[in-house]
Scaffold this motif. Structure first.
Motif, PDB file in Angstrom:
ATOM      1  N   ILE A  96       0.993  -1.195   0.154  1.00 26.98           N
ATOM      2  CA  ILE A  96      -0.089   0.032   0.040  1.00 26.98           C
ATOM      3  C   ILE A  96       0.739   1.167  -0.109  1.00 26.98           C
ATOM      4  CG2 ILE A  96      -1.812   1.112   1.225  1.00 26.98           C
ATOM      5  CD1 ILE A  96      -2.656  -1.481   0.103  1.00 26.98           C
ATOM      6  N   PRO A  97       0.347   2.296  -0.818  1.00 35.12           N
ATOM      7  CA  PRO A  97       1.491   3.342  -1.022  1.00 35.12           C
ATOM      8  C   PRO A  97       1.494   4.187   0.330  1.00 35.12           C
ATOM      9  CG  PRO A  97      -0.529   3.656  -2.150  1.00 35.12           C
ATOM     10  CD  PRO A  97      -0.484   2.438  -1.852  1.00 35.12           C
ATOM     11  N   ARG A 155      -2.971   9.523   3.678  1.00 33.90           N
ATOM     12  CA  ARG A 155      -4.361   9.688   3.592  1.00 33.90           C
ATOM     13  C   ARG A 155      -4.726  10.271   2.107  1.00 33.90           C
ATOM     14  NH1 ARG A 155      -4.497   9.604   9.376  1.00 33.90           N
ATOM     15  NH2 ARG A 155      -4.379  11.672   9.379  1.00 33.90           N
ATOM     16  N   ALA A 156      -4.299  11.596   1.913  1.00 35.14           N
ATOM     17  CA  ALA A 156      -4.638  12.017   0.650  1.00 35.14           C
ATOM     18  C   ALA A 156      -4.022  11.355  -0.750  1.00 35.14           C
ATOM     19  CB  ALA A 156      -3.787  13.555   0.600  1.00 35.14           C
ATOM     20  N   LEU A 157      -2.945  10.533  -0.413  1.00 33.00           N
ATOM     21  CA  LEU A 157      -2.412   9.587  -1.402  1.00 33.00           C
ATOM     22  C   LEU A 157      -3.338   8.846  -1.805  1.00 33.00           C
ATOM     23  CD1 LEU A 157      -0.060   9.335  -3.421  1.00 33.00           C
ATOM     24  CD2 LEU A 157       0.987   8.118  -1.706  1.00 33.00           C
ATOM     25  N   ARG A 158      -4.207   8.020  -0.651  1.00 34.40           N
ATOM     26  CA  ARG A 158      -4.844   6.731  -1.000  1.00 34.40           C
ATOM     27  C   ARG A 158      -6.354   7.113  -0.961  1.00 34.40           C
ATOM     28  NH1 ARG A 158      -2.683   3.355   4.462  1.00 34.40           N
ATOM     29  NH2 ARG A 158      -0.365   3.164   3.714  1.00 34.40           N
ATOM     30  N   LYS A 159      -6.796   8.367  -1.000  1.00 37.35           N
ATOM     31  CA  LYS A 159      -8.260   8.771  -1.108  1.00 37.35           C
ATOM     32  C   LYS A 159      -8.906   8.148  -2.166  1.00 37.35           C
ATOM     33  CE  LYS A 159      -7.949  13.337  -3.065  1.00 37.35           C
ATOM     34  NZ  LYS A 159      -8.422  14.753  -2.761  1.00 37.35           N
ATOM     35  N   ASP A 160      -8.111   8.132  -3.609  1.00 43.51           N
ATOM     36  CA  ASP A 160      -9.069   7.510  -4.649  1.00 43.51           C
ATOM     37  C   ASP A 160      -8.785   6.245  -4.900  1.00 43.51           C
ATOM     38  OD1 ASP A 160     -10.365   9.976  -5.177  1.00 43.51           O
ATOM     39  OD2 ASP A 160      -8.605  10.747  -6.190  1.00 43.51           O
TER      40      ASP A 160
END
Length: 302
Positions: free
Chosen positions: A55-56, A270-275
């Protein structure tokens, strides 16, 4: 020599442990992820910028950018190489966050002395070589080496005449090797022909190391700790030493930067994973890559 600093050792504030989450000897991708993202990941020759589940995770550079800082990255290799994310040297100035690979600390120290809001951190992503001292250690043998073999190798590659004579009479003396036997010259030329100028540089370096009483246990990564260099103005330097001036983990460095700059790696992740994270690739594929990398590493003499 560092201007205004008697020795490079004057900038030493601690040491850094470089192991990944599943190996004492790290791969560049794992160490880059720790240095850049504050996340210890595992897997020899594994993927970069993800945790152990594939996961990034966000980097300190991304966190700085999203917070409004202007950011930059300067490297001496291709940008896609794992090491640039590991940022050999970091410094921050007046709303900038800059990662510079393989920089000269002297110039940055001079800048900090005249710009006291700047902090410097420098560390290698891992140790290479496993340097040891042999009986007959003689560091004076190194004094004659006035050029890197990267530079001398370029001269060697461009030269169109007798390579052996040019190597013996011109290049090796500039590298501190004054009396190399004809057999060794012949062997060096053959190495260059068969394996390239890079291999020639390694062989010449081994000759110089032998004269100096030095020994390298490997040409690859090791599990040895690396030196942590740090510099800032007086009050900031005291605070830096209080927080990380000891033996630390490699993923502690971006966490220190996060605190000093008031960033949030967690919010950026969290912003990186939001989509979603499908763009990273399937986790089972990443694990296959990691397993294949481990198999190659087991068969490698590093």
């Amino acid at each position: 020599m560092l201007v205004g600093c008697n020795r490079l050792s004057d900038l030493v504030i601690g040491t850094v442990r470089t192991q990944s989450s599943d190996s004492l000897v790290t791969d560049s991708a794992s160490s880059a992820t720790a240095f850049a993202c504050g996340n210890a990941s595992g897997g020899r020759l594994g993927p970069i910028g993800v945790d152990d589940n594939g996961i990034p995770v966000a980097s300190i550079l991304e966190a700085a950018h999203l917070s409004g800082l202007r950011t930059g990255l300067v490297v001496t290799t291709r940008l896609s190489h794992a090491t640039p994310a590991c940022k050999t040297v970091d410094y921050v100035l007046n709303g900038y966050f800059i990662m510079i690979e393989a920089s000269l600390l002297a110039y940055i120290k001079q800048y900090i002395d005249s710009h006291p809001d700047t902090h410097l951190l420098s560390a290698a992503d891992h140790e290479c070589g496993g340097l040891t001292l042999e009986d007959g250690y003689n560091p004076t043998a190194l004094q004659g080496a006035n050029h890197t073999f990267e530079y001398l190798g370029q001269l060697f590659g461009d030269y169109k005449g007798n390579k052996g004579a040019y190597l013996k009479d011109k290049l090796l003396p500039m590298y501190g090797l004054l009396d190399v036997s004809s057999d060794n010259i012949e062997a060096l030329v053959k190495i260059a022909q068969d394996r390239g100028v890079g291999a020639l540089g390694v062989a010449a370096g081994n000759l110089l190391a032998s004269e100096a009483g030095l020994h390298w246990s490997t040409e690859g990564h090791t599990a040895a700790d690396v030196v942590l260099y740090g510099y800032a103005n007086k009050d900031a330097l005291r605070a830096m030493k209080d927080l990380i001036g000891r033996n630390i983990n490699n993923n502690d460095i971006p966490l220190y930067i996060e605190e000093v700059l008031g960033l949030s790696l967690a919010d950026t992740t969290r912003a990186l994973r939001k989509d979603g994270v499908d763009w990273v690739g399937r986790r089972d594929e990443l694990h296959l890559v990691k397993r294949a990398g481990k198999a190659r590493a087991r068969g490698h003499d590093h």
